[in-house]
Motif scaffolding. Sequence first.
Motif, PDB file in Angstrom:
ATOM      1  N   ARG A   1      -9.000   5.159 -35.208  1.00 12.27           N
ATOM      2  CA  ARG A   1      -8.803   3.833 -34.624  1.00 12.27           C
ATOM      3  C   ARG A   1      -7.519   3.794 -33.809  1.00 12.27           C
ATOM      4  NH1 ARG A   1      -8.442  -1.738 -38.066  1.00 12.27           N
ATOM      5  NH2 ARG A   1      -6.527  -0.739 -38.788  1.00 12.27           N
ATOM      6  N   LEU A   2      -6.461   4.441 -34.314  1.00 10.67           N
ATOM      7  CA  LEU A   2      -5.215   4.498 -33.557  1.00 10.67           C
ATOM      8  C   LEU A   2      -5.403   5.249 -32.242  1.00 10.67           C
ATOM      9  CD1 LEU A   2      -2.164   3.919 -33.427  1.00 10.67           C
ATOM     10  CD2 LEU A   2      -1.794   6.098 -34.627  1.00 10.67           C
ATOM     11  N   MET A   3      -6.107   6.367 -32.278  1.00  9.04           N
ATOM     12  CA  MET A   3      -6.358   7.130 -31.055  1.00  9.04           C
ATOM     13  C   MET A   3      -7.162   6.304 -30.051  1.00  9.04           C
ATOM     14  SD  MET A   3      -4.797   9.992 -31.539  1.00  9.04           S
ATOM     15  CE  MET A   3      -3.645   8.979 -32.481  1.00  9.04           C
ATOM     16  N   ALA A   4      -8.155   5.573 -30.547  1.00 13.52           N
ATOM     17  CA  ALA A   4      -8.973   4.726 -29.667  1.00 13.52           C
ATOM     18  C   ALA A   4      -8.122   3.620 -29.049  1.00 13.52           C
ATOM     19  CB  ALA A   4     -10.142   4.133 -30.450  1.00 13.52           C
ATOM     20  N   SER A   5      -7.231   3.022 -29.838  1.00 15.20           N
ATOM     21  CA  SER A   5      -6.359   1.966 -29.317  1.00 15.20           C
ATOM     22  C   SER A   5      -5.444   2.503 -28.231  1.00 15.20           C
ATOM     23  CB  SER A   5      -5.523   1.368 -30.454  1.00 15.20           C
ATOM     24  OG  SER A   5      -6.338   0.762 -31.433  1.00 15.20           O
ATOM     25  N   MET A   6      -4.895   3.697 -28.424  1.00 16.68           N
ATOM     26  CA  MET A   6      -4.020   4.299 -27.425  1.00 16.68           C
ATOM     27  C   MET A   6      -4.779   4.564 -26.123  1.00 16.68           C
ATOM     28  SD  MET A   6      -1.854   6.890 -29.889  1.00 16.68           S
ATOM     29  CE  MET A   6      -0.883   7.629 -28.555  1.00 16.68           C
ATOM     30  N   ARG A   7      -6.024   4.991 -26.246  1.00 15.74           N
ATOM     31  CA  ARG A   7      -6.814   5.237 -25.036  1.00 15.74           C
ATOM     32  C   ARG A   7      -7.106   3.936 -24.289  1.00 15.74           C
ATOM     33  NH1 ARG A   7      -9.656   8.934 -28.625  1.00 15.74           N
ATOM     34  NH2 ARG A   7      -9.086  11.077 -28.091  1.00 15.74           N
ATOM     35  N   VAL A   8      -7.413   2.879 -25.039  1.00 13.56           N
ATOM     36  CA  VAL A   8      -7.728   1.590 -24.405  1.00 13.56           C
ATOM     37  C   VAL A   8      -6.569   1.114 -23.531  1.00 13.56           C
ATOM     38  CG1 VAL A   8      -8.089  -0.872 -24.856  1.00 13.56           C
ATOM     39  CG2 VAL A   8      -9.420   0.829 -26.101  1.00 13.56           C
ATOM     40  N   VAL A   9      -5.326   1.275 -24.018  1.00  8.00           N
ATOM     41  CA  VAL A   9      -4.163   0.797 -23.249  1.00  8.00           C
ATOM     42  C   VAL A   9      -3.531   1.905 -22.412  1.00  8.00           C
ATOM     43  CG1 VAL A   9      -3.693  -1.081 -24.853  1.00  8.00           C
ATOM     44  CG2 VAL A   9      -2.592   1.126 -25.231  1.00  8.00           C
ATOM     45  N   ARG A  10      -4.241   3.014 -22.245  1.00 10.14           N
ATOM     46  CA  ARG A  10      -3.870   4.100 -21.330  1.00 10.14           C
ATOM     47  C   ARG A  10      -2.537   4.765 -21.693  1.00 10.14           C
ATOM     48  NH1 ARG A  10      -7.149   0.693 -18.497  1.00 10.14           N
ATOM     49  NH2 ARG A  10      -8.602   1.674 -17.032  1.00 10.14           N
ATOM     50  N   MET A  11      -2.332   4.963 -22.978  1.00  9.75           N
ATOM     51  CA  MET A  11      -1.197   5.764 -23.428  1.00  9.75           C
ATOM     52  C   MET A  11      -1.607   7.231 -23.468  1.00  9.75           C
ATOM     53  SD  MET A  11       0.324   3.545 -26.620  1.00  9.75           S
ATOM     54  CE  MET A  11       1.207   2.011 -26.362  1.00  9.75           C
ATOM     55  N   GLU A  12      -0.657   8.103 -23.160  1.00 10.40           N
ATOM     56  CA  GLU A  12      -0.903   9.541 -23.267  1.00 10.40           C
ATOM     57  C   GLU A  12      -0.806   9.960 -24.736  1.00 10.40           C
ATOM     58  OE1 GLU A  12      -1.723  11.872 -21.111  1.00 10.40           O
ATOM     59  OE2 GLU A  12      -1.748  10.546 -19.341  1.00 10.40           O
ATOM     60  N   ILE A  13      -1.836  10.617 -25.231  1.00  8.69           N
ATOM     61  CA  ILE A  13      -1.825  11.086 -26.616  1.00  8.69           C
ATOM     62  C   ILE A  13      -1.228  12.489 -26.643  1.00  8.69           C
ATOM     63  CG2 ILE A  13      -3.225  11.660 -28.636  1.00  8.69           C
ATOM     64  CD1 ILE A  13      -5.277   9.609 -27.635  1.00  8.69           C
ATOM     65  N   PRO A  14      -0.104  12.690 -27.340  1.00  6.43           N
ATOM     66  CA  PRO A  14       0.514  14.020 -27.386  1.00  6.43           C
ATOM     67  C   PRO A  14      -0.448  15.061 -27.958  1.00  6.43           C
ATOM     68  CG  PRO A  14       2.011  12.352 -28.247  1.00  6.43           C
ATOM     69  CD  PRO A  14       0.676  11.684 -28.082  1.00  6.43           C
ATOM     70  N   MET A  15      -0.365  16.281 -27.462  1.00  7.94           N
ATOM     71  CA  MET A  15      -1.263  17.356 -27.888  1.00  7.94           C
ATOM     72  C   MET A  15      -1.130  17.647 -29.377  1.00  7.94           C
ATOM     73  SD  MET A  15      -3.149  18.346 -25.385  1.00  7.94           S
ATOM     74  CE  MET A  15      -3.729  19.946 -25.970  1.00  7.94           C
ATOM     75  N   ASN A  16       0.073  17.457 -29.931  1.00  6.08           N
ATOM     76  CA  ASN A  16       0.277  17.786 -31.349  1.00  6.08           C
ATOM     77  C   ASN A  16      -0.122  16.650 -32.284  1.00  6.08           C
ATOM     78  OD1 ASN A  16       2.418  16.060 -30.660  1.00  6.08           O
ATOM     79  ND2 ASN A  16       3.779  16.963 -32.194  1.00  6.08           N
ATOM     80  N   PHE A  17      -0.587  15.530 -31.721  1.00  9.51           N
ATOM     81  CA  PHE A  17      -0.874  14.364 -32.557  1.00  9.51           C
ATOM     82  C   PHE A  17      -2.273  14.476 -33.154  1.00  9.51           C
ATOM     83  CE2 PHE A  17      -0.450  10.231 -34.235  1.00  9.51           C
ATOM     84  CZ  PHE A  17       0.880   9.868 -34.107  1.00  9.51           C
ATOM     85  N   THR A  18      -2.431  15.428 -34.048  1.00  5.15           N
ATOM     86  CA  THR A  18      -3.689  15.660 -34.742  1.00  5.15           C
ATOM     87  C   THR A  18      -3.765  14.788 -35.990  1.00  5.15           C
ATOM     88  OG1 THR A  18      -2.729  17.422 -36.073  1.00  5.15           O
ATOM     89  CG2 THR A  18      -3.710  18.064 -33.948  1.00  5.15           C
ATOM     90  N   LEU A  19      -4.917  14.792 -36.629  1.00  5.07           N
ATOM     91  CA  LEU A  19      -5.067  14.072 -37.887  1.00  5.07           C
ATOM     92  C   LEU A  19      -4.070  14.581 -38.918  1.00  5.07           C
ATOM     93  CD1 LEU A  19      -6.510  12.183 -39.900  1.00  5.07           C
ATOM     94  CD2 LEU A  19      -8.215  13.998 -40.232  1.00  5.07           C
TER      95      LEU A  19
END
Length: 279
Positions: free
Chosen positions: A48-66
């Motif tokens: 859900r956090l990853m989906a929220s970040m995508r909705v507001v166009r934030m870059e998800i860091p490559m190391n931000f795994t589960l």
Amino acid sequence: MINFNGSIVDYAQVQLENNRGLLYGDAVFETVKVVEGRILFSEDHYFRLMASMRVVRMEIPMNFTLEYFEAQIVDLVATNGHSNAARARITVYRNDGGRYLPCENNVSFLVTSEGLPDILYRIENQTYEVDLFRDFYMTKQLLSSIKSTNRLLNVTASIYARENGLQNCLLLNDEKNVVEAINGNVFMLTNGKLLTPPVSEGCINGVMRRQILALSKNIEGIEVEESVISPFDLQKADEIFITNIIMGIQPVTQYRKKQFESELSEKLLQKLNAEVRLG
């Protein structure tokens, strides 16, 4: 102590002067319950956090795994000495720079934690009265369904509830349908049918909401449906209850002059605690 971008530091070491989450509400967050070193329903929170970040166009860091997400929260909880149960919050915000238009979409994050008295869920309030909050309305859009730091409606509704001797308020959307409570999703039982508003009505896509929907489908005699709820429908309900990841399930005992039972709420609470025990 808090976790700032993967380092456990004192609050005073975090610079907030130009923080976009503070200045513009340019941040999303997740609140989780940690029990004996594990995050309940961790995957649901993470995705859900990853989906929220995508909705507001934030870059998800490559190391931000589960695994990284879990480690940042669990390590802080351990450092703060909450070995039994804890409430933790991770807030992800866009980096400093710009005004409404950010200079970049890269992010930073903060994790905070506080101890909780119980591992298992229990009904905290035996008297729980709610009413409608009509001063402001939620909009039926995707942004309403994510957990951003823009919660002025919820704050104002909380003050209204306190001023009127209520334990909570039910929020309405711009079509005057019931969306959710101030701090959780709302469910209504009527004649064996358990209803909760669909996410398309503007409610938060709650992690506990998802668990309750799944658990309810396994109870004989209960039909589960995501459906629009009008204020008029509340008067016909047998039960109303509110859910979130920290309190679990809170039965509503009174809405205006109508009082409610809590049989299904208590049955679901038992099933939820069985899930917590099993891990």
